[in-house]
Motif scaffolding. Structure first.
Motif, PDB file in Angstrom:
ATOM      1  N   LEU A 241     -36.437   7.104 -17.032  1.00  0.00           N
ATOM      2  CA  LEU A 241     -37.722   6.464 -17.293  1.00  0.00           C
ATOM      3  C   LEU A 241     -38.076   6.588 -18.777  1.00  0.00           C
ATOM      4  CD1 LEU A 241     -40.161   4.955 -16.283  1.00  0.00           C
ATOM      5  CD2 LEU A 241     -41.181   7.121 -15.554  1.00  0.00           C
ATOM      6  N   ALA A 242     -37.807   7.759 -19.358  1.00  0.00           N
ATOM      7  CA  ALA A 242     -38.056   7.949 -20.793  1.00  0.00           C
ATOM      8  C   ALA A 242     -37.217   6.987 -21.617  1.00  0.00           C
ATOM      9  CB  ALA A 242     -37.738   9.391 -21.183  1.00  0.00           C
ATOM     10  N   LEU A 243     -35.949   6.857 -21.269  1.00  0.00           N
ATOM     11  CA  LEU A 243     -35.038   5.965 -21.992  1.00  0.00           C
ATOM     12  C   LEU A 243     -35.548   4.526 -21.976  1.00  0.00           C
ATOM     13  CD1 LEU A 243     -32.285   5.211 -23.282  1.00  0.00           C
ATOM     14  CD2 LEU A 243     -31.332   5.155 -20.963  1.00  0.00           C
ATOM     15  N   MET A 244     -35.946   4.045 -20.803  1.00  0.00           N
ATOM     16  CA  MET A 244     -36.393   2.660 -20.684  1.00  0.00           C
ATOM     17  C   MET A 244     -37.705   2.437 -21.431  1.00  0.00           C
ATOM     18  SD  MET A 244     -35.236   1.580 -16.787  1.00  0.00           S
ATOM     19  CE  MET A 244     -36.279   2.773 -15.941  1.00  0.00           C
ATOM     20  N   LEU A 245     -38.620   3.389 -21.340  1.00  0.00           N
ATOM     21  CA  LEU A 245     -39.902   3.237 -22.041  1.00  0.00           C
ATOM     22  C   LEU A 245     -39.704   3.226 -23.561  1.00  0.00           C
ATOM     23  CD1 LEU A 245     -42.133   5.604 -19.876  1.00  0.00           C
ATOM     24  CD2 LEU A 245     -42.371   3.122 -20.069  1.00  0.00           C
ATOM     25  N   LEU A 246     -38.842   4.102 -24.051  1.00  0.00           N
ATOM     26  CA  LEU A 246     -38.610   4.170 -25.489  1.00  0.00           C
ATOM     27  C   LEU A 246     -37.971   2.878 -26.009  1.00  0.00           C
ATOM     28  CD1 LEU A 246     -37.426   7.873 -25.685  1.00  0.00           C
ATOM     29  CD2 LEU A 246     -39.468   6.942 -26.787  1.00  0.00           C
ATOM     30  N   HIS A 247     -37.036   2.337 -25.261  1.00  0.00           N
ATOM     31  CA  HIS A 247     -36.440   1.061 -25.664  1.00  0.00           C
ATOM     32  C   HIS A 247     -37.443  -0.084 -25.530  1.00  0.00           C
ATOM     33  CE1 HIS A 247     -32.435   2.143 -26.681  1.00  0.00           C
ATOM     34  NE2 HIS A 247     -32.068   2.552 -25.486  1.00  0.00           N
ATOM     35  N   HIS A 248     -38.166  -0.110 -24.414  1.00  0.00           N
ATOM     36  CA  HIS A 248     -39.079  -1.222 -24.137  1.00  0.00           C
ATOM     37  C   HIS A 248     -40.270  -1.219 -25.082  1.00  0.00           C
ATOM     38  CE1 HIS A 248     -39.928  -4.627 -21.745  1.00  0.00           C
ATOM     39  NE2 HIS A 248     -40.959  -4.143 -21.087  1.00  0.00           N
ATOM     40  N   SER A 249     -40.537  -0.084 -25.728  1.00  0.00           N
ATOM     41  CA  SER A 249     -41.655  -0.008 -26.678  1.00  0.00           C
ATOM     42  C   SER A 249     -41.442  -0.958 -27.851  1.00  0.00           C
ATOM     43  CB  SER A 249     -41.799   1.429 -27.194  1.00  0.00           C
ATOM     44  OG  SER A 249     -40.693   1.789 -28.024  1.00  0.00           O
ATOM     45  N   ARG A 250     -40.195  -1.385 -28.083  1.00  0.00           N
ATOM     46  CA  ARG A 250     -39.902  -2.275 -29.209  1.00  0.00           C
ATOM     47  C   ARG A 250     -39.872  -3.748 -28.800  1.00  0.00           C
ATOM     48  NH1 ARG A 250     -35.620   1.750 -30.090  1.00  0.00           N
ATOM     49  NH2 ARG A 250     -33.992   0.218 -29.594  1.00  0.00           N
ATOM     50  N   ALA A 251     -40.192  -4.039 -27.546  1.00  0.00           N
ATOM     51  CA  ALA A 251     -40.018  -5.396 -27.014  1.00  0.00           C
ATOM     52  C   ALA A 251     -40.714  -6.471 -27.844  1.00  0.00           C
ATOM     53  CB  ALA A 251     -40.518  -5.453 -25.561  1.00  0.00           C
ATOM     54  N   ALA A 252     -41.908  -6.199 -28.311  1.00  0.00           N
ATOM     55  CA  ALA A 252     -42.688  -7.227 -29.021  1.00  0.00           C
ATOM     56  C   ALA A 252     -42.119  -7.555 -30.396  1.00  0.00           C
ATOM     57  CB  ALA A 252     -44.143  -6.766 -29.167  1.00  0.00           C
ATOM     58  N   THR A 253     -41.204  -6.733 -30.893  1.00  0.00           N
ATOM     59  CA  THR A 253     -40.694  -6.933 -32.263  1.00  0.00           C
ATOM     60  C   THR A 253     -39.231  -7.349 -32.293  1.00  0.00           C
ATOM     61  OG1 THR A 253     -39.981  -4.612 -32.508  1.00  0.00           O
ATOM     62  CG2 THR A 253     -42.274  -5.119 -33.045  1.00  0.00           C
ATOM     63  N   ARG A 269     -42.209  -1.677 -37.402  1.00  0.00           N
ATOM     64  CA  ARG A 269     -42.406  -0.458 -36.609  1.00  0.00           C
ATOM     65  C   ARG A 269     -43.870  -0.184 -36.310  1.00  0.00           C
ATOM     66  NH1 ARG A 269     -37.389   3.427 -37.198  1.00  0.00           N
ATOM     67  NH2 ARG A 269     -35.843   1.812 -37.620  1.00  0.00           N
ATOM     68  N   THR A 270     -44.766  -0.766 -37.078  1.00  0.00           N
ATOM     69  CA  THR A 270     -46.189  -0.583 -36.777  1.00  0.00           C
ATOM     70  C   THR A 270     -46.579  -1.326 -35.504  1.00  0.00           C
ATOM     71  OG1 THR A 270     -46.873  -2.499 -38.110  1.00  0.00           O
ATOM     72  CG2 THR A 270     -46.699  -0.372 -39.239  1.00  0.00           C
ATOM     73  N   ALA A 271     -45.735  -2.281 -35.080  1.00  0.00           N
ATOM     74  CA  ALA A 271     -46.030  -3.053 -33.868  1.00  0.00           C
ATOM     75  C   ALA A 271     -45.346  -2.469 -32.630  1.00  0.00           C
ATOM     76  CB  ALA A 271     -45.601  -4.511 -34.056  1.00  0.00           C
ATOM     77  N   TRP A 272     -44.603  -1.390 -32.786  1.00  0.00           N
ATOM     78  CA  TRP A 272     -44.007  -0.745 -31.622  1.00  0.00           C
ATOM     79  C   TRP A 272     -45.118  -0.142 -30.764  1.00  0.00           C
ATOM     80  CZ3 TRP A 272     -39.195   2.338 -33.867  1.00  0.00           C
ATOM     81  CH2 TRP A 272     -38.232   1.405 -34.273  1.00  0.00           C
ATOM     82  N   ASN A 273     -44.897  -0.124 -29.466  1.00  0.00           N
ATOM     83  CA  ASN A 273     -45.909   0.356 -28.521  1.00  0.00           C
ATOM     84  C   ASN A 273     -45.936   1.886 -28.529  1.00  0.00           C
ATOM     85  OD1 ASN A 273     -47.282   1.193 -26.108  1.00  0.00           O
ATOM     86  ND2 ASN A 273     -47.001  -0.876 -25.288  1.00  0.00           N
ATOM     87  N   ARG A 274     -46.898   2.440 -29.234  1.00  0.00           N
ATOM     88  CA  ARG A 274     -46.958   3.896 -29.398  1.00  0.00           C
ATOM     89  C   ARG A 274     -47.336   4.610 -28.099  1.00  0.00           C
ATOM     90  NH1 ARG A 274     -43.793   5.526 -33.339  1.00  0.00           N
ATOM     91  NH2 ARG A 274     -43.607   3.686 -34.694  1.00  0.00           N
ATOM     92  N   THR A 275     -48.031   3.921 -27.214  1.00  0.00           N
ATOM     93  CA  THR A 275     -48.359   4.537 -25.919  1.00  0.00           C
ATOM     94  C   THR A 275     -47.084   4.758 -25.111  1.00  0.00           C
ATOM     95  OG1 THR A 275     -50.526   3.456 -25.898  1.00  0.00           O
ATOM     96  CG2 THR A 275     -49.693   4.282 -23.796  1.00  0.00           C
ATOM     97  N   MET A 276     -46.225   3.749 -25.081  1.00  0.00           N
ATOM     98  CA  MET A 276     -44.938   3.893 -24.387  1.00  0.00           C
ATOM     99  C   MET A 276     -44.088   4.985 -25.031  1.00  0.00           C
ATOM    100  SD  MET A 276     -43.364   0.216 -23.307  1.00  0.00           S
ATOM    101  CE  MET A 276     -44.219  -0.899 -22.183  1.00  0.00           C
ATOM    102  N   ILE A 277     -44.080   5.019 -26.358  1.00  0.00           N
ATOM    103  CA  ILE A 277     -43.284   6.027 -27.062  1.00  0.00           C
ATOM    104  C   ILE A 277     -43.774   7.427 -26.728  1.00  0.00           C
ATOM    105  CG2 ILE A 277     -42.755   6.965 -29.347  1.00  0.00           C
ATOM    106  CD1 ILE A 277     -42.645   4.057 -30.363  1.00  0.00           C
TER     107      ILE A 277
END
Length: 415
Positions: A241-253, A269-277
């Motif tokens: 779950l951690a792996l997928m969230l960390l990767h998916h945090s970059r989806a918008a970029t 990197r400012t647009a990465w999802n910090r909540t997911m990270i």
């Protein structure tokens, strides 16, 4: 007689249904029929009927419900024609009763639980792990044979043969497809995690249609969350779950406005999802404290290094290479070695990385990322002619237009 525009519309709708709802329909049928092969055959029968019927009469109000009801009726016909009809009389009676009820698939809120149950069911320990994972990806997750072959780094023909052998074994051995109880979860968990992981991977870097399929990524994350509530102290579930969230945090970029690929070094990197990270990092730390580091936790650790780096240039490539050393010790894998070589190319220089690439060339000859990595390393060494040849091979093996355009643009930068 079917007119051409109607036939095209029908074929397009069926393609869409197979892509978006094929796994869900298959899961529902297996749950109702309790017979994997019968469910698969009847869904195929229903799709063939839809091609004819919808082409003549137009699309029904609910194509999914039409397919479910038709597939159930195909099952009734098949059971009636079967040589062992008498032994299946109880099943037939139950199926006829079911057919008289509403044929709508289950409500959306029930799908994740039902799909996860079916994944556990299909990951039967009597089957070879690779075979059960591949068959589950094909039938429950709705991935194509080509997509599954890419995930396993084998040819499409080899994967097709593996799926056929698995189906024959199910039929010949009479493997029962009943819902797995908690007592049998542990022996199936490794395969279930592999199904979720490979489903996410296909969504994260799709091999056909779009380069990114957010629907598959979201579904994999949702299934893993449910799994974690069932097995709350399993470090590898937390790691996945951690792996997928960390990767998916970059989806918008990861894609530009026109669908073009934006590589990691160019992402905002400012647009990465910090909540997911934050959630992914917390899950990873919790998993590692359990003292049972596994494949998913270590891959999540690599993703965490990228997530925490202020920029591409400031990434701790040495640490990433060391994590891949540990990964290869836990699970020797040429793809992990390829990723380790990428890290070494930034930590120690592209010349050392190029020498190491030669050692795995035979194992990854038809693996597109291998040729893309080799092309990049050759370009960084100024070996433009060899880099161009590697780019051409990578483009040939690419499954999406976005990949081909990205690699073509990189190739165009060569002198």
């Amino acid at each position: 007689m079917v007119n051409a525009p109607a036939a095209v519309q029908t074929a397009n709708e069926i393609d869409r249904l197979i892509r978006t709802d094929g796994g869900r329909l298959m899961a529902c049928l297996i749950a109702r029929l309790r017979d994997f092969q019968l469910a698969e055959d009847c869904l195929q029968d229903a799709l063939e009927s839809a091609l004819i019927h919808w082409g003549r009469h137009g699309l029904p109000r609910s194509p999914e419900a039409w397919l479910m009801r038709t597939a159930q009726r195909k099952a009734i016909d098949r059971i009636r024609r079967a040589a062992n009809f008498r032994s299946k009389s109880d099943e037939l009676a139950a199926l006829i009763a079911l057919d008289s009820e509403a044929a709508e698939p289950p409500e959306e809120t029930a799908i994740p639980d039902e799909r996860l149950r079916l994944i556990f069911t299909c990951c039967h320990p009597a089957l070879d792990r690779k075979a059960s994972v591949a068959l589950t990806l094909r039938s429950i997750s709705g991935l194509t044979t080509e997509e599954i072959a890419r995930a396993f780094v084998v040819s499409t023909d080899a994967m097709a043969q593996r799926l056929v052998r698995a189906r024959h074994k199910i039929s010949k051995a009479g493997i029962p497809y009943s819902v797995a109880g908690p007592e049998s979860w542990s022996e199936r968990l490794d395969a279930v995690l592999a199904v979720i992981y490979l489903t996410f991977n296909e969504g994260y870097a799709a091999s056909s249609d779009r380069h990114v399929r957010v629907d598959l990524c979201d579904e994999a994350i949702r299934l893993c969350r449910i799994l974690l509530t069932l097995c709350p102290h399993e470090a590898e579930i937390e790691g996945l779950l951690a792996l997928m969230l960390l990767h998916h945090s970059r989806a918008a970029t990861r894609l530009g406005d026109l669908g073009e690929i934006i590589p990691l070094e160019c992402q905002d990197r400012t647009a990465w999802n910090r909540t997911m990270i934050a959630e992914g990092t917390s899950l990873l730390e919790r998993a590692l404290r359990r003292g049972r580091p596994g494949v998913y936790q270590l891959q999540a650790a690599v993703a965490a290094v990228h997530a925490e780096a202020p920029s591409f240039q400031e990434t701790d490539w040495r640490e990433i290479a060391l994590i891949y050393d540990a990964l290869i010790t836990v699970k020797p894998n040429p793809v992990f070695e390829l990723n380790r070589i990428v890290a070494l190319s930034y930590a120690d220089g592209p010349a050392i990385a190029l020498d190491r690439l030669a050692a795995i060339a035979g194992l990854l000859a038809e693996y597109q990322p291998y040729h893309a990595v080799r092309a990049d390393i050759l370009a960084r060494l100024g070996k433009d002619d060899l880099a161009r040849m590697a780019y051409e091979k990578a483009i040939e093996l690419s499954g999406t237009e976005a990949e081909r355009n990205f690699l073509g643009e990189r190739m165009g930068r060569l002198a």
